[in-house]
Scaffold this motif. Structure first.
Motif, mmCIF file in Angstrom:
data_model
loop_
_atom_site.group_PDB
_atom_site.id
_atom_site.type_symbol
_atom_site.label_atom_id
_atom_site.label_comp_id
_atom_site.label_asym_id
_atom_site.label_seq_id
_atom_site.Cartn_x
_atom_site.Cartn_y
_atom_site.Cartn_z
ATOM 1 N N MET A 22 7.074 1.988 16.169
ATOM 2 C CA MET A 22 7.921 1.813 14.987
ATOM 3 C C MET A 22 7.843 0.385 14.445
ATOM 4 S SD MET A 22 11.460 3.989 15.460
ATOM 5 C CE MET A 22 12.002 3.063 16.904
ATOM 6 N N PHE A 23 7.945 -0.583 15.337
ATOM 7 C CA PHE A 23 7.941 -1.971 14.895
ATOM 8 C C PHE A 23 6.599 -2.370 14.273
ATOM 9 C CE2 PHE A 23 11.628 -2.805 17.838
ATOM 10 C CZ PHE A 23 12.484 -3.250 16.847
ATOM 11 N N TRP A 24 5.496 -2.039 14.954
ATOM 12 C CA TRP A 24 4.197 -2.466 14.437
ATOM 13 C C TRP A 24 3.812 -1.701 13.172
ATOM 14 C CZ3 TRP A 24 2.144 -6.895 15.444
ATOM 15 C CH2 TRP A 24 2.414 -7.526 16.657
ATOM 16 N N GLY A 25 4.255 -0.448 13.027
ATOM 17 C CA GLY A 25 4.000 0.296 11.800
ATOM 18 C C GLY A 25 4.697 -0.349 10.612
ATOM 19 N N CYS A 26 5.948 -0.757 10.816
ATOM 20 C CA CYS A 26 6.678 -1.446 9.751
ATOM 21 C C CYS A 26 5.998 -2.766 9.390
ATOM 22 C CB CYS A 26 8.113 -1.709 10.183
ATOM 23 S SG CYS A 26 9.155 -0.236 10.168
ATOM 24 N N ALA A 142 5.123 7.225 15.759
ATOM 25 C CA ALA A 142 6.143 6.252 15.380
ATOM 26 C C ALA A 142 5.578 5.206 14.430
ATOM 27 C CB ALA A 142 6.710 5.582 16.629
ATOM 28 N N TYR A 143 4.338 4.804 14.667
ATOM 29 C CA TYR A 143 3.671 3.834 13.801
ATOM 30 C C TYR A 143 3.560 4.382 12.382
ATOM 31 C CZ TYR A 143 -0.061 0.821 12.001
ATOM 32 O OH TYR A 143 -0.798 -0.039 11.232
ATOM 33 N N ALA A 144 3.116 5.641 12.258
ATOM 34 C CA ALA A 144 2.981 6.267 10.942
ATOM 35 C C ALA A 144 4.337 6.402 10.256
ATOM 36 C CB ALA A 144 2.319 7.635 11.077
ATOM 37 N N CYS A 145 5.343 6.812 11.007
ATOM 38 C CA CYS A 145 6.686 6.959 10.426
ATOM 39 C C CYS A 145 7.220 5.615 9.936
ATOM 40 C CB CYS A 145 7.639 7.557 11.447
ATOM 41 S SG CYS A 145 7.311 9.297 11.830
ATOM 42 N N GLY A 146 6.991 4.567 10.730
ATOM 43 C CA GLY A 146 7.425 3.235 10.322
ATOM 44 C C GLY A 146 6.741 2.787 9.043
ATOM 45 N N THR A 161 13.391 -8.196 6.722
ATOM 46 C CA THR A 161 14.387 -8.437 7.773
ATOM 47 C C THR A 161 15.428 -7.327 7.918
ATOM 48 O OG1 THR A 161 14.087 -10.827 7.524
ATOM 49 C CG2 THR A 161 16.068 -10.086 8.662
ATOM 50 N N PRO A 162 16.052 -6.826 6.840
ATOM 51 C CA PRO A 162 17.024 -5.739 7.023
ATOM 52 C C PRO A 162 16.404 -4.476 7.626
ATOM 53 C CG PRO A 162 17.230 -6.699 4.826
ATOM 54 C CD PRO A 162 15.991 -7.264 5.425
ATOM 55 N N VAL A 163 15.156 -4.214 7.304
ATOM 56 C CA VAL A 163 14.477 -3.035 7.855
ATOM 57 C C VAL A 163 14.256 -3.205 9.352
ATOM 58 C CG1 VAL A 163 12.405 -1.597 7.729
ATOM 59 C CG2 VAL A 163 13.380 -2.559 5.638
ATOM 60 N N PHE A 164 13.761 -4.379 9.756
ATOM 61 C CA PHE A 164 13.562 -4.631 11.180
ATOM 62 C C PHE A 164 14.884 -4.644 11.937
ATOM 63 C CE2 PHE A 164 9.452 -6.689 9.822
ATOM 64 C CZ PHE A 164 8.636 -5.783 10.481
ATOM 65 N N ALA A 234 3.098 1.424 -2.699
ATOM 66 C CA ALA A 234 3.213 2.661 -1.926
ATOM 67 C C ALA A 234 1.845 3.143 -1.466
ATOM 68 C CB ALA A 234 3.899 3.741 -2.760
ATOM 69 N N GLU A 235 0.825 3.003 -2.337
ATOM 70 C CA GLU A 235 -0.534 3.405 -1.955
ATOM 71 C C GLU A 235 -1.061 2.521 -0.831
ATOM 72 O OE1 GLU A 235 -2.821 5.080 -5.805
ATOM 73 O OE2 GLU A 235 -1.942 3.082 -6.073
ATOM 74 N N GLY A 236 -0.720 1.222 -0.884
ATOM 75 C CA GLY A 236 -1.143 0.319 0.182
ATOM 76 C C GLY A 236 -0.518 0.683 1.511
ATOM 77 N N ALA A 237 0.775 1.007 1.503
ATOM 78 C CA ALA A 237 1.463 1.385 2.741
ATOM 79 C C ALA A 237 0.881 2.664 3.329
ATOM 80 C CB ALA A 237 2.950 1.564 2.475
ATOM 81 N N LEU A 238 0.304 3.517 2.465
ATOM 82 C CA LEU A 238 -0.265 4.771 2.944
ATOM 83 C C LEU A 238 -1.529 4.542 3.774
ATOM 84 C CD1 LEU A 238 0.181 7.802 2.883
ATOM 85 C CD2 LEU A 238 -1.172 7.930 0.781
ATOM 86 N N GLY A 239 -2.168 3.366 3.639
ATOM 87 C CA GLY A 239 -3.356 3.065 4.436
ATOM 88 C C GLY A 239 -3.056 3.033 5.927
ATOM 89 N N PRO A 240 -2.170 2.124 6.391
ATOM 90 C CA PRO A 240 -1.808 2.136 7.812
ATOM 91 C C PRO A 240 -1.097 3.422 8.230
ATOM 92 C CG PRO A 240 -0.453 0.569 6.586
ATOM 93 C CD PRO A 240 -1.562 0.993 5.676
#
Length: 379
Positions: A22-26, A142-146, A161-164, A234-240
């Motif tokens: 979760m952490f590394w995905g975020c 978890a990485y993908a969900c993050g 910061t608020p997300v983490f 949003a498209e960039g976040a879809l890469g990881p």
């Protein structure tokens, strides 16, 4: 053993894998934001990420001793440290301070990583069944969900910061699920075996290639989609996220395949598949083709690291298992030390396309390593 049964047997370390994922995905999805607030070039940002790798590698040298001291609470302590550590990087704008904060993140992540992998290896020996792929698959889920969640939070304008902090609060609620009793194995009477240097070196090199490739896509895929191919946030976040989803599918599939196919042939096939994916991502004309490449890469590379860690657990005596996994992890996770720096330098000099082509070549180097590992005797 079915995937659900494997996860039930190893549910406590599997929870720790979810926390790390979760952490590394975020973080991967927030890389463009964090890089922007630091005002860093590709080369500088890659160098700054050495902070996390330094902490990671340092923790892995300390992990065997910490594991014996902390015992059943080892994963709990590592997860709590990680939840606190991630509150720092997202609010820092000074490069040197950011590197120091990432070193603390790496220290906590490294401690938790070694302990949870050691617990899985112990359960594999106890139940005589492969469990490593299923647990690493939970990291990928978890990485993908993050990463997907950050796609929404970035579009909404939320800073890191608020997300983490929200994830950290969730992790603190999960701590009771990570307590696991440990049975430390002493050397058999009359044991005169040598230190298992070659199993550690060869398996460590296999894990190194896998994690270097994985770290490259985690840290740079969003930038490749947004900068090279003109995608939005949003498209960039879809890469990881695509990497995490396909790695989860690959690892769940690898859990089933590992019951029927030996480790080395599986690693060979996976390295060829993942190299093809890296090449497709490098040459992609649009974000859609890049997602296809990241997906194929994720399917292949997903099983290489877990199998390398599981293999070293089978190649050494039981009383050396935690230490051997720790040393293998030191070699393997040093990929997080080399990958950001090399990727940044290659990107600055030749562009991200050539950098991802270099990843394809790197993945093919697993082939001779796997052949050499096949000649080592099982314990």
């Amino acid at each position: 053993m079915s995937i659900l049964t494997a996860l039930c047997v190893s549910r406590r370390p599997a929870t720790a894998f979810v926390v790390v994922g979760m952490f590394w995905g975020c973080f991967a999805a927030y890389v463009p934001v964090i890089k922007g607030q630091l005002g860093a070039s590709d080369a500088l940002f890659g160098t700054l990420l050495l902070g996390s790798a330094t902490g990671l590698v340092s923790a892995m040298w300390l992990a065997p001793r910490a594991d014996r001291i902390l015992g059943a609470r080892g994963m709990q302590v590592g997860a709590a440290m990680l939840a606190v550590a991630w509150l720092l990087p997202g609010q820092i704008t000074v490069p040197l301070v950011f590197a120091s904060a990432m070193a603390f993140v790496g220290l906590a992540s490294g401690l938790l990583d070694v302990v949870m992998n050691a617990r899985v290896s112990e359960l594999e020996a106890k139940h005589n069944r492969p469990l490593m792929n299923a647990n690493h698959a939970m990291f990928s889920v978890a990485y993908a969900c993050g990463a997907l969640c950050v796609g929404f939070t970035r579009e909404a304008g939320l800073p890191p910061t608020p997300v983490f902090a929200g994830i950290g609060a969730l992790v603190l609620c999960m701590l009771p699920l990570m307590r696991m009793d440990v049975s430390f194995v002493e050397a058999a009477e009359g044991y005169e075996g040598r230190y298992p240097l070659w199993p550690i070196v060869l398996c460590g090199a296999i894990v190194l290639v896998a994690f270097m490739s994985e770290a490259t896509v985690e840290a740079w895929s969003a930038l490749h989609v947004e900068r090279t191919l003109g995608g939005g946030a949003a498209e960039g976040a879809l890469g990881p996220a695509m990497l995490g989803i396909t790695m989860a599918i690959g690892r769940f599939s690898g859990q089933a395949v590992a019951e029927r196919i030996r480790e080395v042939p599986l690693v060979v096939a996976a390295s060829v598949i993942s190299a093809m994916g890296a090449a497709i991502a490098a040459l992609a004309p649009s974000p859609l083709f890049a997602y296809l490449g990241f997906g194929i890469l994720g399917l292949g590379v997903s099983v290489i690291g877990p199998i390398g860690l599981a293999l070293v657990g089978k190649l050494v005596a039981p009383h050396l298992r935690t230490e051997a996994i720790s040393r293998t992890a030191v070699i393997g996770f040093s990929g997080f030390f080399f990958a950001p720096m090399l990727m940044g330098l290659l990107s600055d000099a030749f562009g991200l396309r050539m950098a991802f082509l270099a990843v394809a070549v790197l993945l093919l180097s697993v082939l001779p390593l796997a052949v050499m590992a096949r000649r080592l005797p099982m314990q």
